[in-house]
Design an enzyme around this catalytic site. Structure first.
Site, short mmCIF file in Angstrom:
data_model
loop_
_atom_site.label_atom_id
_atom_site.label_comp_id
_atom_site.label_asym_id
_atom_site.label_seq_id
_atom_site.Cartn_x
_atom_site.Cartn_y
_atom_site.Cartn_z
N CYS A 276 60.08 6.60 12.68
CA CYS A 276 59.60 7.70 13.36
C CYS A 276 59.08 8.77 12.68
O CYS A 276 59.64 9.19 11.47
CB CYS A 276 61.06 8.31 13.85
N CYS B 22 67.43 9.38 17.52
CA CYS B 22 66.11 8.54 17.49
C CYS B 22 66.40 7.39 16.52
O CYS B 22 66.69 7.80 15.46
CB CYS B 22 64.83 9.24 17.30
N LYS C 219 74.28 65.14 11.80
CA LYS C 219 73.68 66.43 11.61
C LYS C 219 73.78 66.96 10.58
O LYS C 219 74.96 66.97 9.96
CB LYS C 219 73.98 67.22 12.82
N LYS D 133 78.04 59.03 19.20
CA LYS D 133 77.21 59.25 20.50
C LYS D 133 77.69 58.69 21.77
O LYS D 133 77.68 57.33 21.90
CB LYS D 133 75.97 58.51 19.95
N GLU E 266 78.19 65.78 27.27
CA GLU E 266 77.97 64.48 27.92
C GLU E 266 79.05 63.98 28.84
O GLU E 266 80.16 64.28 28.77
CB GLU E 266 77.86 63.44 26.92
N LYS F 203 71.84 54.02 15.75
CA LYS F 203 72.13 53.01 16.59
C LYS F 203 72.87 51.87 16.48
O LYS F 203 72.37 51.20 15.33
CB LYS F 203 70.71 52.57 17.43
N CYS G 168 62.19 9.89 22.35
CA CYS G 168 61.91 10.59 21.14
C CYS G 168 60.46 11.35 21.45
O CYS G 168 59.58 10.75 21.63
CB CYS G 168 61.87 9.78 19.88
ZN LIG Z 1 61.28 9.06 17.20
#
Ligand SMILES: [Zn+2]
Length: 665
Positions: free
Chosen positions: A427, A422, A286, A116, A171, A310, A404
């Site tokens: 945490c 961190c 086709k 194509k 084309e 495609k 953090c």
């Molecule tokens: Zn932290």
């Protein structure tokens, strides 16, 4: 979907698509990628199907193409120029084949597959062998006359050896080298560069002054013969060859055969598409037998006897909405791009990795900018770079993140790494990530403790470190208050947790989430030292003869076990009754440690027995001759086998079974 939302969405899509179509067809300027256009259109078709009451009379689904420009004379096409349906993968292609077979009632179908071309569609009308008219596609029903311009294209015959009237379609495009040369010239003359080959072809054909068109080195591939049956042509492949005989330019790269062959052809062309020398964006498939077309039929918009595969758009652009920052279980900060959702490789992409802070600042990626994203196969999409357009200059550079986002600790940047961390072990993000890792499939494999549940439990104070998982059974009262939890689901979860207690040591060790100790390293350690207690008492010198461990890995392990919080967690886990022994193949000796063996030929005992001997003595067995293999066991010294020869060429020591057994003595 809510009706009101659907209505608004339909109206928005219609408006956008009409704007894009006008720009694309009438101004030869594409505002978005084809893929994005197709996806929006597909979405609109789907919505209109579900909510037919909201179909707008100006919807682009009512027409096949775009607007007709007023600059050129307009003519109605002798036959409507149809668009094609699309397929995006093998499964969809096979469904297309199934449908054809059902509609035609045939068990085998011969297809023709043609590249194509990504150019401008053109109609050429000949009378008594003379080119009298050339039309653009226009909106598929009415096209524009561009005969003067078309006549300047060198590979279009002005006369053909044909007595009757003939209409063909094809084309117009630029070969890659001609497109590059054109842009070079534009650059030299201080003219605007063409964004892509298709735009350049469309712009060249839609020139009011054909002298300009004549300076552009356009080419054509003609592929469609109108009413071929009138000339006793009954196959598309014969139509192509007839077109060729009439001295039109055709693309010889086409395939005729069954659907499996079509798929092979597609795969081949997709692989070489960038080297093929002209722009292609897919493959048209086709039914080859033209006599079947009537029987198979067409829908309102597209023929059922043809479709277009495609090619995957591997790179696309979208807007960077935000940069999100996550803290992993080791404290490492990860940066992710939050993107405006876009279709890429058949999936919707809404985030992509940004690697680390240095990557973001090096590429000057700014929030709000248009970014290029790439995805190949199953790999996580990544941001390739930023489009430095007019909008970009108005945006503030990314400032980076210093604290953090979860616990507000100041992030540290270890000089050896480009990464930020961190440092806070308490945490919440680190705790959550470490629990999620601990319960994951490769680690302790506790089903039912998904990310969202871990988060809920953490919020309720039930989970503060991995050892708390084994106390969940005492928290039934609290958990029952959580929406969605009942006696049954809690019992199921507790069963999964209890079962995990019997896992072999390497899973537990990996689950602890020690930096640089992945599953493979965890297995090596577990196999070598057998118990968690032994591992917790390791000294650097104990690790010295594990040759596959570098300093970083060794330091990381020793550092982890020396920390009191980690020692406490391990104590709690053992107290909870977790198995702390390696349960895999137990080592009898360490005689083959750090040695890797492969086997070929006939041995005096089953190969599996020898393999086991290698492993219980600390060695590694490898099926193939990887670069780690030091010994090939082969009783035939003069073997001609490929493996024997390969081992020789790689200087791998070839030993017989007796020598091998001596190593164990
Ligand atoms: Zn932290």
């Amino acid at each position: 979907m809510e009706k009101e939302i659907a209505k608004q969405l339909i109206a928005k899509l219609v408006k956008e698509l009409n704007e894009y179509s006008f720009s694309y067809y009438s101004l030869a300027k594409s505002l978005i990628s084809d893929r994005q256009f197709e996806d929006s259109l597909a979405k609109l078709i789907e919505l209109e199907k579900e909510f037919p009451e909201f179909i707008d009379p100006s919807s682009p689904t009512n027409r096949v193409g775009g607007y007709v420009s007023s600059k050129f004379e307009k003519y109605k096409h002798s036959q409507k120029m149809l668009s094609l349906g699309n397929v995006f993968n093998k499964e969809e292609l096979l469904n297309f084949d199934k449908q054809i077979k059902k509609l035609s009632g045939l068990k085998t179908i011969e297809y023709i597959a043609e590249a194509k071309i990504d150019g401008l569609s053109i109609v050429l009308i000949y009378q008594k062998g003379k080119l009298i008219k050339a039309l653009t596609r226009g909106d598929g029903v009415v096209g524009e006359e561009v005969t003067h311009n078309i006549k300047t294209i060198k590979d279009i015959p002005l006369t053909i050896d044909f007595k009757d009237d003939l209409e063909v379609r094809g084309e117009v495009f630029f070969f890659d080298k001609d497109f590059e040369a054109l842009n070079q010239r534009q650059l030299k003359n201080n003219n605007k560069l063409f964004a892509n080959s298709r735009n350049a072809a469309a712009g060249s054909i839609r020139q009011l002054d054909s002298k300009i068109t004549a300076t552009r080195k356009l080419s054509t591939f003609i592929y469609y013969y109108i009413n071929p049956q009138n000339d006793n042509i009954f196959k598309q492949s014969d139509a192509l060859e007839t077109i060729k005989k009439l001295k039109f330019h055709i693309n010889d790269k086409y395939y005729v055969g069954d659907i499996e062959g079509v798929w092979n052809f597609i795969s081949q062309l997709e692989n070489i598409r960038s080297e093929i020398g002209y722009p292609i964006d897919g493959i048209v498939i086709k039914v080859n037998d033209l006599n079947l077309y009537d029987k198979i039929g067409t829908t309102v918009k597209v023929p059922k006897w043809a479709t277009a595969y495609k090619f995957r758009a591997e790179v696309t652009t979208t807007k960077l909405i935000d940069i999100s920052v996550n803290v992993g279980r080791t404290g490492k900060v990860n940066y992710n791009a939050i993107l405006e959702p876009v279709q890429l490789c058949g999936t919707t992409v809404s985030n992509a990795t940004l690697h680390n802070a240095k990557y973001i600042t090096d590429l000057d990626i700014r929030i709000g900018a248009t970014v290029k994203i790439k995805k190949a196969g199953d790999i996580i999409p990544k941001v390739l770079g930023v489009v430095k357009d007019e909008n970009f200059t108005k945006l503030a550079p990314w400032e980076g993140v210093k604290f953090c986002p979860v616990c507000n600790s100041e992030l540290i940047n270890n000089e050896a790494y480009v990464d930020y961390f961190c440092p806070n072990k308490k945490c919440a993000s680190r705790i959550l990530e470490s629990i999620i890792h601990f319960v994951s499939r490769v680690a302790m494999d506790i089903a039912g403790l998904g990310e969202s549940i871990v988060k809920k439990f953490h919020k309720l104070g039930i989970l503060n470190d991995v050892s708390d998982i084994y106390k969940i059974k005492d928290q039934k009262e609290i958990i029952l208050k959580i929406e969605g939890f009942g006696d049954k689901s809690i019992d199921k979860l507790i069963t999964a947790i209890e079962k995990s207690k019997t896992n072999s040591l390497e899973r537990l060790l990996f689950g602890l989430g020690i930096k640089n100790i992945g599953f493979k390293n965890a297995t090596i350690i577990a196999k070598r030292f057998m118990t968690l207690e032994a591992i917790m008492n390791l000294k650097m010198t104990d690790l010295n003869n594990i040759s596959s461990f570098g300093t970083v890995v060794k330091n990381s392990l020793i550092n982890w076990i020396s920390q009191i919080d980690n020692q406490l967690i391990v104590e709690k886990l053992i107290e909870a009754g977790l198995n702390d022994q390696y349960l895999g193949i137990k080592l009898m000796t360490n005689k083959l440690v750090d040695k890797t063996f492969s086997i070929t030929g006939v041995l005096s005992q089953p190969r599996n027995k020898v393999k086991e001997l290698i492993e219980v003595n600390g060695g590694v067995f490898s099926n193939s001759l990887t670069k780690n293999v030091q010994f090939l066991i082969d009783n035939n010294e003069d073997s001609n086998s490929a493996k024997h020869k390969l081992a020789k060429s790689r200087n791998i020591e070839i030993i017989n079974e007796a020598t091998f057994l001596k190593m164990l003595a």
